[in-house]
Structure formats: structure tokens, C-alpha cells
Design a protein around this motif. Sequence first.
Motif, PDB file in Angstrom:
ATOM      1  N   ARG A   1       0.831  -1.213   0.000  1.00 24.87           N
ATOM      2  CA  ARG A   1       0.000   0.000   0.000  1.00 24.87           C
ATOM      3  C   ARG A   1       0.863   1.260   0.000  1.00 24.87           C
ATOM      4  O   ARG A   1       0.599   2.212  -0.736  1.00 24.87           O
ATOM      5  CB  ARG A   1      -0.913   0.031   1.231  1.00 24.87           C
ATOM      6  N   ALA A   2       1.891   1.266   0.851  1.00 25.77           N
ATOM      7  CA  ALA A   2       2.754   2.445   0.946  1.00 25.77           C
ATOM      8  C   ALA A   2       3.465   2.713  -0.372  1.00 25.77           C
ATOM      9  O   ALA A   2       3.759   3.864  -0.710  1.00 25.77           O
ATOM     10  CB  ALA A   2       3.772   2.251   2.073  1.00 25.77           C
ATOM     11  N   ALA A   3       3.734   1.636  -1.138  1.00 31.21           N
ATOM     12  CA  ALA A   3       4.392   1.778  -2.437  1.00 31.21           C
ATOM     13  C   ALA A   3       3.393   1.989  -3.565  1.00 31.21           C
ATOM     14  O   ALA A   3       3.785   2.051  -4.735  1.00 31.21           O
ATOM     15  CB  ALA A   3       5.239   0.542  -2.725  1.00 31.21           C
ATOM     16  N   ASP A   4       2.114   2.086  -3.196  1.00 31.38           N
ATOM     17  CA  ASP A   4       1.029   2.273  -4.171  1.00 31.38           C
ATOM     18  C   ASP A   4       1.024   1.156  -5.220  1.00 31.38           C
ATOM     19  O   ASP A   4       0.848   1.399  -6.408  1.00 31.38           O
ATOM     20  CB  ASP A   4       1.153   3.637  -4.857  1.00 31.38           C
ATOM     21  N   ARG A   5       1.190  -0.072  -4.736  1.00 33.26           N
ATOM     22  CA  ARG A   5       1.195  -1.229  -5.615  1.00 33.26           C
ATOM     23  C   ARG A   5      -0.029  -2.092  -5.346  1.00 33.26           C
ATOM     24  O   ARG A   5      -0.303  -2.462  -4.197  1.00 33.26           O
ATOM     25  CB  ARG A   5       2.453  -2.080  -5.408  1.00 33.26           C
ATOM     26  N   ALA A   6      -0.791  -2.397  -6.367  1.00 32.15           N
ATOM     27  CA  ALA A   6      -1.913  -3.322  -6.248  1.00 32.15           C
ATOM     28  C   ALA A   6      -1.373  -4.747  -6.334  1.00 32.15           C
ATOM     29  O   ALA A   6      -0.297  -4.996  -6.887  1.00 32.15           O
ATOM     30  CB  ALA A   6      -2.923  -3.079  -7.360  1.00 32.15           C
ATOM     31  N   GLY A   7      -2.118  -5.694  -5.780  1.00 32.59           N
ATOM     32  CA  GLY A   7      -1.679  -7.082  -5.865  1.00 32.59           C
ATOM     33  C   GLY A   7      -2.361  -7.938  -4.821  1.00 32.59           C
ATOM     34  O   GLY A   7      -3.313  -7.514  -4.156  1.00 32.59           O
ATOM     35  N   SER A   8      -1.878  -9.153  -4.673  1.00 33.77           N
ATOM     36  CA  SER A   8      -2.463 -10.089  -3.720  1.00 33.77           C
ATOM     37  C   SER A   8      -1.373 -10.730  -2.878  1.00 33.77           C
ATOM     38  O   SER A   8      -0.220 -10.858  -3.301  1.00 33.77           O
ATOM     39  CB  SER A   8      -3.256 -11.181  -4.446  1.00 33.77           C
ATOM     40  N   VAL A   9      -1.769 -11.110  -1.671  1.00 32.33           N
ATOM     41  CA  VAL A   9      -0.901 -11.796  -0.726  1.00 32.33           C
ATOM     42  C   VAL A   9      -1.673 -13.005  -0.212  1.00 32.33           C
ATOM     43  O   VAL A   9      -2.863 -12.908   0.090  1.00 32.33           O
ATOM     44  CB  VAL A   9      -0.504 -10.882   0.454  1.00 32.33           C
ATOM     45  N   VAL A  10      -1.005 -14.141  -0.112  1.00 34.01           N
ATOM     46  CA  VAL A  10      -1.639 -15.367   0.379  1.00 34.01           C
ATOM     47  C   VAL A  10      -0.866 -15.873   1.590  1.00 34.01           C
ATOM     48  O   VAL A  10       0.366 -15.880   1.589  1.00 34.01           O
ATOM     49  CB  VAL A  10      -1.664 -16.473  -0.705  1.00 34.01           C
ATOM     50  N   THR A  11      -1.597 -16.271   2.612  1.00 32.66           N
ATOM     51  CA  THR A  11      -0.970 -16.932   3.753  1.00 32.66           C
ATOM     52  C   THR A  11      -1.844 -18.095   4.189  1.00 32.66           C
ATOM     53  O   THR A  11      -2.870 -18.383   3.564  1.00 32.66           O
ATOM     54  CB  THR A  11      -0.699 -15.938   4.894  1.00 32.66           C
ATOM     55  N   LEU A  12      -1.444 -18.773   5.259  1.00 35.76           N
ATOM     56  CA  LEU A  12      -2.116 -20.003   5.669  1.00 35.76           C
ATOM     57  C   LEU A  12      -2.835 -19.831   6.994  1.00 35.76           C
ATOM     58  O   LEU A  12      -2.306 -19.232   7.934  1.00 35.76           O
ATOM     59  CB  LEU A  12      -1.096 -21.143   5.817  1.00 35.76           C
ATOM     60  N   LEU A  13      -4.052 -20.344   7.063  1.00 35.83           N
ATOM     61  CA  LEU A  13      -4.757 -20.540   8.325  1.00 35.83           C
ATOM     62  C   LEU A  13      -4.446 -21.990   8.706  1.00 35.83           C
ATOM     63  O   LEU A  13      -5.028 -22.923   8.166  1.00 35.83           O
ATOM     64  CB  LEU A  13      -6.250 -20.297   8.148  1.00 35.83           C
ATOM     65  N   CYS A  14      -3.498 -22.157   9.620  1.00 36.50           N
ATOM     66  CA  CYS A  14      -2.917 -23.489   9.850  1.00 36.50           C
ATOM     67  C   CYS A  14      -3.813 -24.414  10.646  1.00 36.50           C
ATOM     68  O   CYS A  14      -3.904 -25.606  10.347  1.00 36.50           O
ATOM     69  CB  CYS A  14      -1.579 -23.344  10.565  1.00 36.50           C
ATOM     70  N   ASP A  15      -4.455 -23.898  11.682  1.00 37.15           N
ATOM     71  CA  ASP A  15      -5.394 -24.708  12.461  1.00 37.15           C
ATOM     72  C   ASP A  15      -6.305 -23.790  13.253  1.00 37.15           C
ATOM     73  O   ASP A  15      -6.109 -22.574  13.309  1.00 37.15           O
ATOM     74  CB  ASP A  15      -4.669 -25.705  13.372  1.00 37.15           C
ATOM     75  N   GLY A  16      -7.335 -24.384  13.838  1.00 38.45           N
ATOM     76  CA  GLY A  16      -8.304 -23.612  14.601  1.00 38.45           C
ATOM     77  C   GLY A  16      -7.817 -23.302  16.006  1.00 38.45           C
ATOM     78  O   GLY A  16      -6.883 -23.932  16.524  1.00 38.45           O
ATOM     79  N   GLY A  17      -8.462 -22.338  16.658  1.00 32.84           N
ATOM     80  CA  GLY A  17      -8.030 -21.901  17.972  1.00 32.84           C
ATOM     81  C   GLY A  17      -8.570 -22.699  19.137  1.00 32.84           C
ATOM     82  O   GLY A  17      -8.109 -22.535  20.268  1.00 32.84           O
ATOM     83  N   ASP A  18      -9.529 -23.603  18.874  1.00 34.05           N
ATOM     84  CA  ASP A  18     -10.109 -24.358  19.980  1.00 34.05           C
ATOM     85  C   ASP A  18      -9.068 -25.216  20.687  1.00 34.05           C
ATOM     86  O   ASP A  18      -9.207 -25.509  21.877  1.00 34.05           O
ATOM     87  CB  ASP A  18     -11.244 -25.252  19.469  1.00 34.05           C
ATOM     88  N   ARG A  19      -8.026 -25.617  19.973  1.00 27.06           N
ATOM     89  CA  ARG A  19      -6.974 -26.432  20.576  1.00 27.06           C
ATOM     90  C   ARG A  19      -6.173 -25.665  21.625  1.00 27.06           C
ATOM     91  O   ARG A  19      -5.427 -26.252  22.399  1.00 27.06           O
ATOM     92  CB  ARG A  19      -6.008 -26.927  19.500  1.00 27.06           C
ATOM     93  N   TYR A  20      -6.310 -24.343  21.624  1.00 26.23           N
ATOM     94  CA  TYR A  20      -5.464 -23.499  22.464  1.00 26.23           C
ATOM     95  C   TYR A  20      -6.275 -22.696  23.476  1.00 26.23           C
ATOM     96  O   TYR A  20      -5.821 -21.664  23.964  1.00 26.23           O
ATOM     97  CB  TYR A  20      -4.656 -22.550  21.575  1.00 26.23           C
ATOM     98  N   ALA A  21      -7.461 -23.200  23.803  1.00 26.21           N
ATOM     99  CA  ALA A  21      -8.321 -22.481  24.751  1.00 26.21           C
ATOM    100  C   ALA A  21      -7.645 -22.318  26.102  1.00 26.21           C
ATOM    101  O   ALA A  21      -7.861 -21.305  26.797  1.00 26.21           O
ATOM    102  CB  ALA A  21      -9.654 -23.224  24.910  1.00 26.21           C
ATOM    103  N   ASN A  22      -6.819 -23.279  26.490  1.00 27.55           N
ATOM    104  CA  ASN A  22      -6.168 -23.230  27.803  1.00 27.55           C
ATOM    105  C   ASN A  22      -4.782 -22.597  27.759  1.00 27.55           C
ATOM    106  O   ASN A  22      -4.094 -22.551  28.785  1.00 27.55           O
ATOM    107  CB  ASN A  22      -6.059 -24.648  28.380  1.00 27.55           C
ATOM    108  N   THR A  23      -4.374 -22.121  26.591  1.00 27.10           N
ATOM    109  CA  THR A  23      -3.059 -21.472  26.486  1.00 27.10           C
ATOM    110  C   THR A  23      -3.213 -20.095  25.838  1.00 27.10           C
ATOM    111  O   THR A  23      -3.349 -19.092  26.524  1.00 27.10           O
ATOM    112  CB  THR A  23      -2.067 -22.357  25.705  1.00 27.10           C
ATOM    113  N   TYR A  24      -3.205 -20.026  24.522  1.00 29.42           N
ATOM    114  CA  TYR A  24      -3.161 -18.743  23.827  1.00 29.42           C
ATOM    115  C   TYR A  24      -4.376 -17.856  24.095  1.00 29.42           C
ATOM    116  O   TYR A  24      -4.274 -16.630  24.002  1.00 29.42           O
ATOM    117  CB  TYR A  24      -3.030 -18.958  22.318  1.00 29.42           C
ATOM    118  N   TYR A  25      -5.518 -18.478  24.408  1.00 32.71           N
ATOM    119  CA  TYR A  25      -6.724 -17.694  24.665  1.00 32.71           C
ATOM    120  C   TYR A  25      -7.046 -17.602  26.156  1.00 32.71           C
ATOM    121  O   TYR A  25      -8.136 -17.175  26.539  1.00 32.71           O
ATOM    122  CB  TYR A  25      -7.910 -18.283  23.896  1.00 32.71           C
ATOM    123  N   ASP A  26      -6.106 -17.985  26.995  1.00 37.33           N
ATOM    124  CA  ASP A  26      -6.284 -17.947  28.445  1.00 37.33           C
ATOM    125  C   ASP A  26      -5.440 -16.811  29.006  1.00 37.33           C
ATOM    126  O   ASP A  26      -4.208 -16.838  28.925  1.00 37.33           O
ATOM    127  CB  ASP A  26      -5.862 -19.290  29.050  1.00 37.33           C
TER     128      ASP A  26
END
Length: 363
Positions: free
Chosen positions: A309-334
Motif C-alpha cells: 500500500r505504501a508503495a502504491d502497488r496493487a496485488g495479492s498476498v496469500v498466507t495459511l490458516l494453519c489450524d483452529g483456535g479451539d486447541r489453544y483455549a487453555n493457552t493462547y486464549y487464556d
Amino acid sequence: MTAIDRCHAKTREWVCEAVRIIEADANRSADTHLLPFPLPPEWNVRLYLKDESTHPTGSLKHRLARSLFLYALCNGWIVEGTPVIEASSGSTAVSEAYFARLLGLPFIAVMPRTTSAGKVELIERQGGRCHFVDEPSQLYVESHRLAAELGGHFMDQFTHAERATDWRGNNNIAESIFEQMALEPHPEPEWIVVGAGTGGTSATIGRYIRYQRQRTRLAVVDPEHSVFFDAWRDSQPELTSCQGSRIEGIGRPRVEPSFVGQVIDRMIKVPDAASLATIRAVEPVLGRRVGGSTGTNLWGAFQIVAELRAADRAGSVVTLLCDGGDRYANTYYDDGWIAAQGLDLAPDKETVERFLSTGEWPA
């Protein structure tokens, strides 16, 4: 026919059936979705999430586990009754336990004692057994010991990930991304952003980009206490660390054999607080919880989107949704767990929220 011949014929028959079972499972499974992340259209930069949480075992590692089993079967390393052992912090073990159960094989996951209770439960639900070590550096030694003691096969994802997957295609994750991007406004991504655990995903995507003669660049994000970033930056593959990563599934205390740094165009070091602040900031945007490695991916992807955006360039970026957050209810979301780790998420959460409203990233 001698007894040895009969045994060999029976073994080959079992292996052929095992390969059929795994291929049939893949044939029953649809490809994972490529989801647009809701950014303002006037930014002229599109962000996409490849949602790997929709695999039968709920994570990106399902692809790896399938490939590792096929690789081991076709190499003659696994036959009927072979115990399968893996060194894993969780998600790979969940997926490998699934495939071991399909084939009727015993499975043991050698994992850090700090692995989330949710992942332990998922492994055991798939019929696997968890074997804990106190020091992450002992994962490999203990896995080799168990394999020798039980007459089993150490799957060794960290060595075989980059070679078990056909990087030229055959429905690997890179081929899937480019096929799903074909009808988008910017079908050839400017960047693909992934994390590295084994290094297999980045190796597959980086090789595929070159093989297909794409201009897409590959960025790899790396969490705290992982040596990938420093080893890549300083060309020191011998680097090691005595600490394990808090962001499960990515980051390693040594440069794994499957990490192919030469196919990577850029690496971004991401503090653990930033990874975890990101998953909390995007929860209301996505309407769902995602895991910590997805937060690491998004922190890097947001930074790249802001630079485009800062370079005023249009385009696309792709990344990964690796897994859901329910596995981490007692850690990352605690909040209690976050406080016990000595992490303050507020500044980084503010950075993400400011980006989502303005498209700007701190210098």
C-alpha cells in the motif's frame, strides 16, 4: 514357493492395500478453501487465507502426514504391524495418529511436556499414545531409542518433509493455491507468507514457484526462540538454541534438514506476543478463533500488505490458516496463561487494530 517368498508376497499385498486406503481417504476429502480476508477494497491489495483447518484432522499437518506415510510405505520402511514413532509438538502427531489408525498400526508421539492438553487429547482420540520429554532437544534421541526398542519406524518429519511431498504438483498446497487464485483480480500473488516448522511447506512452495516460472516471492515468518531466521540471515545453518518455541507447530531450536533456505526470498522475525495479539485482534474480524502459527503468518502478511500500500502497488498476498483456535483455549486464549508467560499483548494488539483500520504499519 519358500516361506520367505510367501512372507514377501504377503507384505507387498499389505503395503498395496495400505497405499490404497490412504489414497482413498484423500479421494474422499475435498480441497481446503481459500478465504478472502476482509480488507477495504480501496486498498487495492487482496489478502487470502488458505484454510487448512478443514482437513479431517484439523490442520495443515494433515497434508504432511499423508505424504510421510506414503513415502515410508513406498520405501519399505513400514509394513504390517510396524509401530510408528514421531517427534512432534502436536498437530503432526494428531494427523499421523489418524493415518496410523486407518492402517491398524500403533502410533507413539514423542512430544514436549508443555504441549497443550487439547492436542494430547486429539492424539489419544485418534488412538495414539503420547510419550513426553522435559527437554525439546531430547525429542530426536528419544524417538530413535523408542523405534529401536520396539522395532518400529521413526517417521522423522524434520528430515523427510521436504522430500516426501511432490513439489512439482500432484495436488500439493502450492498447486492448490495457484489453481484457486486463477479467477481472482490478481491471480499471481506478490507474496506467499508461511511459517516454518519442518521447513517442508516453505520448500514445497518455493520450489513450485520456480518450477512454474512465477514471479511470486516467498516470505517465511519465524517466532521467538527459533533459529531459522538467524541462520538464514547470517548463513549459519549450524546454529542451535536450548529453548523450544511457544508457538506450536513452527519454530525450531536447530535448522532442520527439511529447511531449504535458498528458496526463501525474505524472512520476518515475529515476537510471540505479536503472534498471540494478532489472533485475538482478528477473532472478531474472522468470526472464529485461529491458532498461534496463523497469528505469526498474519503478522507478517499484514506488514507486507502495508508495504504494498505504501508503495502504491496493487496485488495479492496469500498466507495459511494453519489450524483452529479451539486447541489453544487453555493457552493462547487464556489470560492467566498469557500472564504466566510474562507476555503483554496490548501494544501489538493495538498495532494490528491500527493496521486493520488504516492499512499502516509502524516503521
